[in-house]
Write a protein that holds these residues in place. Structure first.
Motif, PDB file in Angstrom:
ATOM      1  N   GLU A 205       0.872  -1.175   0.000  1.00 53.56           N
ATOM      2  CA  GLU A 205       0.000   0.000   0.000  1.00 53.56           C
ATOM      3  C   GLU A 205       0.912   1.229   0.000  1.00 53.56           C
ATOM      4  OE1 GLU A 205      -1.869   0.618   3.852  1.00 53.56           O
ATOM      5  OE2 GLU A 205      -0.544  -0.893   4.671  1.00 53.56           O
ATOM      6  N   PRO A 206       0.334   2.376  -0.301  1.00 48.49           N
ATOM      7  CA  PRO A 206       1.165   3.572  -0.262  1.00 48.49           C
ATOM      8  C   PRO A 206       1.672   3.814   1.159  1.00 48.49           C
ATOM      9  CG  PRO A 206      -0.948   3.997  -1.341  1.00 48.49           C
ATOM     10  CD  PRO A 206      -1.058   2.651  -0.704  1.00 48.49           C
TER      11      PRO A 206
ATOM     12  N   ASP B 280      10.523   1.184  -1.640  1.00 47.66           N
ATOM     13  CA  ASP B 280       9.060   1.191  -1.613  1.00 47.66           C
ATOM     14  C   ASP B 280       8.624   0.514  -2.900  1.00 47.66           C
ATOM     15  OD1 ASP B 280       6.369   1.735  -1.706  1.00 47.66           O
ATOM     16  OD2 ASP B 280       6.569   3.911  -1.480  1.00 47.66           O
ATOM     17  N   THR B 281       8.261  -0.761  -2.776  1.00 51.76           N
ATOM     18  CA  THR B 281       8.052  -1.588  -3.966  1.00 51.76           C
ATOM     19  C   THR B 281       6.585  -1.632  -4.358  1.00 51.76           C
ATOM     20  OG1 THR B 281       7.777  -3.576  -2.607  1.00 51.76           O
ATOM     21  CG2 THR B 281      10.010  -3.063  -3.342  1.00 51.76           C
TER      22      THR B 281
ATOM     23  N   GLN C 190       1.848  -6.227  -7.680  1.00 48.12           N
ATOM     24  CA  GLN C 190       0.537  -6.824  -7.414  1.00 48.12           C
ATOM     25  C   GLN C 190       0.609  -8.342  -7.489  1.00 48.12           C
ATOM     26  OE1 GLN C 190      -1.191  -5.074 -11.073  1.00 48.12           O
ATOM     27  NE2 GLN C 190      -2.501  -3.929  -9.672  1.00 48.12           N
ATOM     28  N   THR C 191      -0.422  -8.981  -6.953  1.00 51.60           N
ATOM     29  CA  THR C 191      -0.543 -10.434  -7.097  1.00 51.60           C
ATOM     30  C   THR C 191      -0.367 -10.805  -8.574  1.00 51.60           C
ATOM     31  OG1 THR C 191      -2.117 -10.423  -5.270  1.00 51.60           O
ATOM     32  CG2 THR C 191      -2.064 -12.401  -6.637  1.00 51.60           C
TER      33      THR C 191
ATOM     34  N   ASP D 187      -4.697   0.662 -10.767  1.00 54.45           N
ATOM     35  CA  ASP D 187      -4.276   1.774  -9.913  1.00 54.45           C
ATOM     36  C   ASP D 187      -4.238   3.058 -10.727  1.00 54.45           C
ATOM     37  OD1 ASP D 187      -3.883  -0.060  -7.945  1.00 54.45           O
ATOM     38  OD2 ASP D 187      -1.771   0.381  -7.621  1.00 54.45           O
TER      39      ASP D 187
ATOM     40  N   ILE E  51       1.849   6.404  -6.569  1.00 53.46           N
ATOM     41  CA  ILE E  51       0.588   5.661  -6.663  1.00 53.46           C
ATOM     42  C   ILE E  51      -0.476   6.436  -5.890  1.00 53.46           C
ATOM     43  CG2 ILE E  51      -0.594   3.494  -6.105  1.00 53.46           C
ATOM     44  CD1 ILE E  51       1.631   3.174  -8.196  1.00 53.46           C
TER      45      ILE E  51
ATOM     46  N   ARG F 155      -6.627   2.870  -5.931  1.00 52.76           N
ATOM     47  CA  ARG F 155      -7.259   1.970  -6.886  1.00 52.76           C
ATOM     48  C   ARG F 155      -8.313   2.722  -7.695  1.00 52.76           C
ATOM     49  NH1 ARG F 155      -5.185  -3.188  -7.667  1.00 52.76           N
ATOM     50  NH2 ARG F 155      -7.245  -3.644  -8.491  1.00 52.76           N
TER      51      ARG F 155
ATOM     52  N   ASN G 256      -7.916  -1.412   0.083  1.00 53.79           N
ATOM     53  CA  ASN G 256      -6.647  -1.889   0.587  1.00 53.79           C
ATOM     54  C   ASN G 256      -6.627  -1.643   2.091  1.00 53.79           C
ATOM     55  OD1 ASN G 256      -3.952  -2.401   1.176  1.00 53.79           O
ATOM     56  ND2 ASN G 256      -3.296  -1.784  -0.871  1.00 53.79           N
TER      57      ASN G 256
HETATM   58  C1  WTA Z   1      -1.308  -1.582  -3.814  1.00 58.48           C
HETATM   59  C2  WTA Z   1       0.718  -6.737  -3.056  1.00 58.48           C
HETATM   60  C3  WTA Z   1       1.337   1.919  -3.278  1.00 58.48           C
HETATM   61  C4  WTA Z   1      -1.747  -1.214  -5.214  1.00 58.48           C
HETATM   62  C5  WTA Z   1       2.163  -6.849  -3.509  1.00 58.48           C
HETATM   63  C6  WTA Z   1      -1.769  -2.551  -5.927  1.00 58.48           C
HETATM   64  C7  WTA Z   1       0.828  -0.313  -3.473  1.00 58.48           C
HETATM   65  C8  WTA Z   1      -2.253  -3.469  -4.847  1.00 58.48           C
HETATM   66  C9  WTA Z   1       2.182  -0.648  -3.278  1.00 58.48           C
HETATM   67  C10 WTA Z   1      -1.810  -4.886  -5.046  1.00 58.48           C
HETATM   68  C11 WTA Z   1       3.118   0.413  -3.059  1.00 58.48           C
HETATM   69  C12 WTA Z   1       1.033  -2.456  -3.594  1.00 58.48           C
HETATM   70  N1  WTA Z   1       2.639   1.668  -3.073  1.00 58.48           N
HETATM   71  N2  WTA Z   1       0.419   0.958  -3.473  1.00 58.48           N
HETATM   72  N3  WTA Z   1       4.404   0.199  -2.833  1.00 58.48           N
HETATM   73  N4  WTA Z   1       2.278  -1.987  -3.360  1.00 58.48           N
HETATM   74  N5  WTA Z   1       0.150  -1.463  -3.647  1.00 58.48           N
HETATM   75  O1  WTA Z   1      -2.212  -7.873  -5.115  1.00 58.48           O
HETATM   76  O2  WTA Z   1      -3.034  -0.637  -5.168  1.00 58.48           O
HETATM   77  O3  WTA Z   1      -2.099  -7.717  -2.590  1.00 58.48           O
HETATM   78  O4  WTA Z   1      -2.623  -2.569  -7.044  1.00 58.48           O
HETATM   79  O5  WTA Z   1      -0.126  -7.230  -4.044  1.00 58.48           O
HETATM   80  O6  WTA Z   1      -1.695  -2.945  -3.630  1.00 58.48           O
HETATM   81  O7  WTA Z   1      -2.105  -5.678  -3.930  1.00 58.48           O
HETATM   82  P1  WTA Z   1      -1.690  -7.193  -3.902  1.00 58.48           P
END
Ligand code: WTA
Length: 668
Positions: free
Chosen positions: A409-410, A432-433, A436-437, A522, A534, A537, A543
């Motif tokens: 998340e952010p 800050d990575t 997504q899944t 996003d 970012i 969504r 989230n």
């Molecule tokens: C959000 C998790 C901002 C984003 C790895 C994405 C983030 C969703 C970040 C995926 C970040 C993930 N900064 N937002 N560094 N990392 N997101 O599938 O909205 O559980 O689309 O994967 O989390 O979530 P997921």
């Protein structure tokens, strides 16, 4: 695609962020990827993307039969990579390390109660082989689906690796999901075997995993032939004769070697269910070769590591201890616990418990004790640890740390700065990575030795990834203009399809108007330096504490209750969890008030937890006689979001079918 970001206004603080933190000269002197190397990698990828990834696939993966072709776009958007090559993921994570570092610690596994076990690569290999042989003895074959429902103990990774070893497709279900969620996933994947544990422990509390599986299996007909039960301790559990078998009994007489199943690079490695815009979770299907390449390559780049870090000449990397706090039930725990670090031959910490037990210094204690050098966690954990003890890290020796990471998340700039200054002692870059899944592995991050970090920005795409932000006309958005985040070209670790639902795969990720681009879901913007931010969504996905929840999923759970007529779920910003779930509920009977309403709130919160899992429990439930709808019958979600946030309603509500209910909805 639905309307523009509904969360951007909560991120205005991010948009005014101007601080920048370049890596120290010392860090740059020792990095694997400095600014020049990064530029060189980007040039190489721009010149020939296919050759770029093929070279890395050859360097970083041991193939049984080498591939002759990289990307195959003939059946877009069902892209394939390295399809005629064969390999085994477990072989790449274990066997190939044995000649040079069999005794190196692979896992430092700490249980909830503080017990620690060090497991070498040799020992991990043997455990995986024994279980793999055991699964084969139960009739599990390549391509069969195995559901894994385990606590965060070493054997969770053993179970995943054992499936990979025999070519079985695992679907890990997070231990916090309800029996109903487990059942749905078993049915959708048509799984044959479940691997679970009698119990698990989190924060001193017992999690009855096997009992939940038993409940789930009352809903799945005769699909599941066997349940393998790890005895986490001597807690009793009901064992159904013929179906249930203890892990230790299954593996006791098995050989400590197991011939890996060599599979095509496109053979599915796993399915992982995640929330989307409808009531039904999506079975994200990942490949073997492309996924492994993404996992190991991103691990090396982002965490500034080398293959065989055990013999790296550059100073502190020889003793790197990596710790990703994510549960294997989420994609982060797949790519940066079960696969990436092991493929790279790293030493890593695994932790069963929670950050606040026995108190909010648990993480800091563990970093000191295990001399963790790279620490990767979620913003929600950071925020809760600030709240519960901002000064606690100062009591521990955290000088082993060299890189910090954030995911899911952010991260708000306040939390970023605390993480940087107090945990990282001002010396550690924060990766800050963003990913997504569906992307399988990290897509964007500040590469720690190559660029400065800006608090709240995931900086730039890793080499070989063409990420862009487009406006409504599909043109690249101007700097500081928000738009839709898209990935222009295929990349090895991307989702291959949705399990048995190729149509939904196409419409969810490759909507026609985007002309073949992958749409991430996003919204984002880029600043003058090309750094990505970012914003949130653009679909109906929330989230909460870094976990994805579909609003529709929670709505269907609520209306499954016989007292509920209608429900609408929205998110509101929350200082701790990022977003919080707010549900507007219309009951079949009269609108409850006072004590009746309070009682009903309790009942419905518990009901959602039982239907989906505790993570989906609404923070707030409000009752009304109806939902605000347009005259055409559409629920006005934007209005509900304003109400949930407590904002004054300034928009014109005269087109509403039933304007009087606004006041009801505003009452808490
Ligand atoms: C959000 C998790 C901002 C984003 C790895 C994405 C983030 C969703 C970040 C995926 C970040 C993930 N900064 N937002 N560094 N990392 N997101 O599938 O909205 O559980 O689309 O994967 O989390 O979530 P997921």
């Amino acid at each position: 695609m639905t309307s523009n970001s509904n969360h951007s206004d909560s991120h205005t603080s991010v948009l005014h962020e101007t601080r920048s933190f370049p890596p120290s000269a010392e860090f740059v002197a020792n990095t694997e990827v400095n600014a020049d190397v990064f530029a060189q990698l980007n040039r190489e990828a721009a010149l020939d993307l296919d050759a770029f990834w093929c070279k890395r696939a050859r360097d970083l993966i041991t193939w049984e039969k080498p591939f002759t072709k990289g990307l195959d776009e003939s059946n877009a958007p069902f892209f394939q990579w390295f399809a005629d090559g064969t390999l085994n993921v477990s072989y790449n994570c274990l066997d190939r390390h044995l000649a040079t570092r069999a005794d190196k610690t692979a896992l430092i596994a700490e249980l909830d109660d503080g017990t620690v076990e060090h497991i070498s690569y040799q020992q991990l290999y043997e455990r995986v082989c024994r279980l793999a042989n055991g699964l084969r003895s139960l009739g599990v074959q390549a391509g069969d689906r195995v559901v894994i429902y385990m606590p965060m103990v070493a054997n969770a990774v053993v179970a995943m690796q054992a499936c990979a070893r025999i070519g079985a497709i695992h679907s890990v279900v997070f231990g916090g999901f309800s029996s109903k969620s487990v059942a749905e996933r078993i049915i959708d994947a048509e799984a044959k075997v479940v691997i679970t544990s009698n119990v698990g422990y989190r924060g001193g509390k017992t999690v009855e995993l096997k009992k939940t599986v038993d409940e789930a299996l009352t809903q799945t007909g005769s699909l599941i032939e066997h349940v393998v039960v790890f005895a986490r301790d001597d807690s009793q559990t009901n064992m159904q004769a013929g179906r249930d078998i203890w892990w230790h009994e299954l593996t006791a007489k098995q050989e400590a070697n197991c011939q890996p199943a060599w599979v095509s690079a496109e053979h599915p490695l796993f399915i992982l269910y995640t929330s989307g815009s409808t009531g039904k979770p999506k079975g994200v299907q990942h490949s073997t070769g492309g996924y492994l390449l993404g996992a190991v390559q991103s691990y090396l780049w982002t965490f500034d590591s080398t293959m065989d870090s055990g013999t790296a000449s550059k100073h502190h990397k020889a003793n790197d201890v990596f710790w990703c706090t994510a549960d294997v039930g989420w994609v982060t725990g797949h790519s940066y616990v079960a696969y990436g670090p092991l493929a790279a031959g790293a030493t890593q910490v695994m932790f069963e418990g929670i950050p606040t037990y026995p108190d909010a210094s648990r993480f800091w204690q563990m970093i000191e004790k295990h001399k963790v050098t790279i620490f990767y966690t979620a913003p929600t954990a950071i925020r809760s640890l600030i709240k519960l003890g901002a000064d606690l890290p100062k009591r521990y020796d955290l000088s082993s740390l060299r890189i910090l990471g954030s995911v899911g998340e952010p991260i708000n700039p306040e939390a970023w700065i605390w993480y940087h200054d107090v945990v990282g002692g001002g010396r550690c870059p924060i990766v800050d990575t963003w990913w997504q899944t569906e992307t399988g592995t990290q897509m964007m991050t500040p590469l720690p030795g190559a660029m400065a970090c800006k608090p709240g920005s995931c900086a730039q795409p890793l080499p070989g990834l063409s990420i862009n932000i487009v406006d409504e006309t599909m043109q690249t958005a101007a700097p500081r203009e928000s738009g839709t985040l898209v990935i222009e070209r295929p990349f090895p670790s991307m989702v291959r399809t949705l399990w048995r639902d190729p149509e939904r795969f196409k419409t969810a990720y490759f909507p026609e108007e985007f002309g073949g681009r992958y749409v991430a879901g996003d919204s984002a913007m880029r600043d003058e330096d090309g750094y990505f931010w970012i914003l949130g969504r653009i679909d109906d996905v929330l989230n909460v504490s870094g976990h994805r929840l579909g609003t529709m999923e929670i709505e269907s759970a609520l209306v499954a209750n016989h007292l509920v007529a209608e429900a609408a779920v929205v998110g509101r910003p929350d200082a701790l969890t990022g977003e919080a779930v707010v549900a507007f509920v219309i009951l079949k009977g009269a609108r409850p008030t006072g004590d009746d309403a309070a009682e009903m709130v309790k009942v419905l919160k518990a009901f959602v937890a039982q239907e989906i899992g505790a993570i989906a429990r609404p923070a707030e439930i409000r009752f009304a006689d109806g939902l605000p709808k347009t005259r055409s019958g559409k629920i006005m979600r934007r209005l509900l979001r304003s109400i949930a946030r407590g904002d004054a309603i300034t928009s014109d509500i005269s087109t509403l079918e039933n304007p009087a209910i606004i006041q009801q909805l505003q009452e808490k």
